[in-house]
Design a protein around this motif. Structure first.
Motif: not given
Lengths: 114, 106
Positions: A94, A101-102, A104, B32, B34, B36, B45-46, B49, B94
């Motif tokens: 990220s 933030n996303t 990956y 946030y 999110h 996936y 995969e995203y 969000h 995450f």
């Protein structure tokens, strides 16, 4: 654009043998890096994360270790594999620790310990 | 960091809307939410969000409760390609739960 690669894609290792999975990120600098494990039919378990070179945080105590020798390189290792280490290993990155933030993910590595 | 709770599995008929719930009762004010999704033998995969307001993109919509303790991922018309495990995640590190395995029935 940014890309993430991890290898090998699959491997079969005997119990007690060592392990090395490698992950590299291209197209960005100073990323946060992550190693996850997914046992068969289970969710994603965060194993390690790193916010910079040489900085590793462990989430789950076990016989695995991680290292970040370069900014965009993340390595997952073990000195002696256990049967319970079998699973799908995913590297991810990220852009930073900002919550918006996303993350990956790489393509994943299938590890079977026999 | 906040942890999440999702149902283990859900089913939907093809071309019908799907509402996938997630509870995150300990979320902090700046975290946030999110979502996936993970297809078999692939990395997640995203999807989408958001922070407080509902969000829309080409893949899905995200509805966030006013108290932010729960959220719902909405797929407006499920297709067979939407069959996957859907994860919601909050916070900086995450963390992912076990996700919801979505089955789409033709």
């Amino acid at each position: 654009s940014q890309t993430i690669h991890q290898w090998p894609a699959t491997l079969v290792q005997p119990v007690g043998s060592p392990l090395s999975l490698e992950c590299t990120v291209e197209g960005t600098s100073n990323p946060n890096l992550y190693w996850y494990r997914q046992a068969a039919g289970r969710g994603l378990q965060l194993l390690f994360y790193s916010v910079g070179i040489g900085q590793i945080s462990s989430e789950v105590p076990q016989n695995l270790s991680a290292s970040r020798p370069q900014d965009r390189q993340f390595i997952l290792s073990s000195k002696k594999l256990l049967l319970s280490d079998s699973g799908f290993y995913l590297c991810a990155w990220s852009p930073g620790q900002y919550s918006g933030n996303t993350i990956y993910f790489g393509e994943g590595s299938w590890l079977t310990v026999v | 960091d906040a942890k999440t709770t999702q149902p283990n599995s859900m089913e939907s008929n093809e071309e019908e809307p799907v509402h996938l719930p997630c509870n995150h009762s300990t979320i902090s004010g700046t975290d946030y939410i999110h979502w996936y999704r993970q297809l078999p033998s692939q990395g997640p995969e995203y999807v989408i969000h958001g922070l407080t307001s509902n969000v829309n993109n080409r893949m899905a919509s995200l509805a966030i409760a006013e108290d932010r303790k729960s959220s719902t991922l909405i797929l407006h018309r499920a297709t067979l390609r939407d069959a996957a495990v859907y994860y919601c995640s909050t916070g900086n590190q995450f963390y992912f739960g076990t996700g919801t395995s979505l089955t789409v029935i033709p």
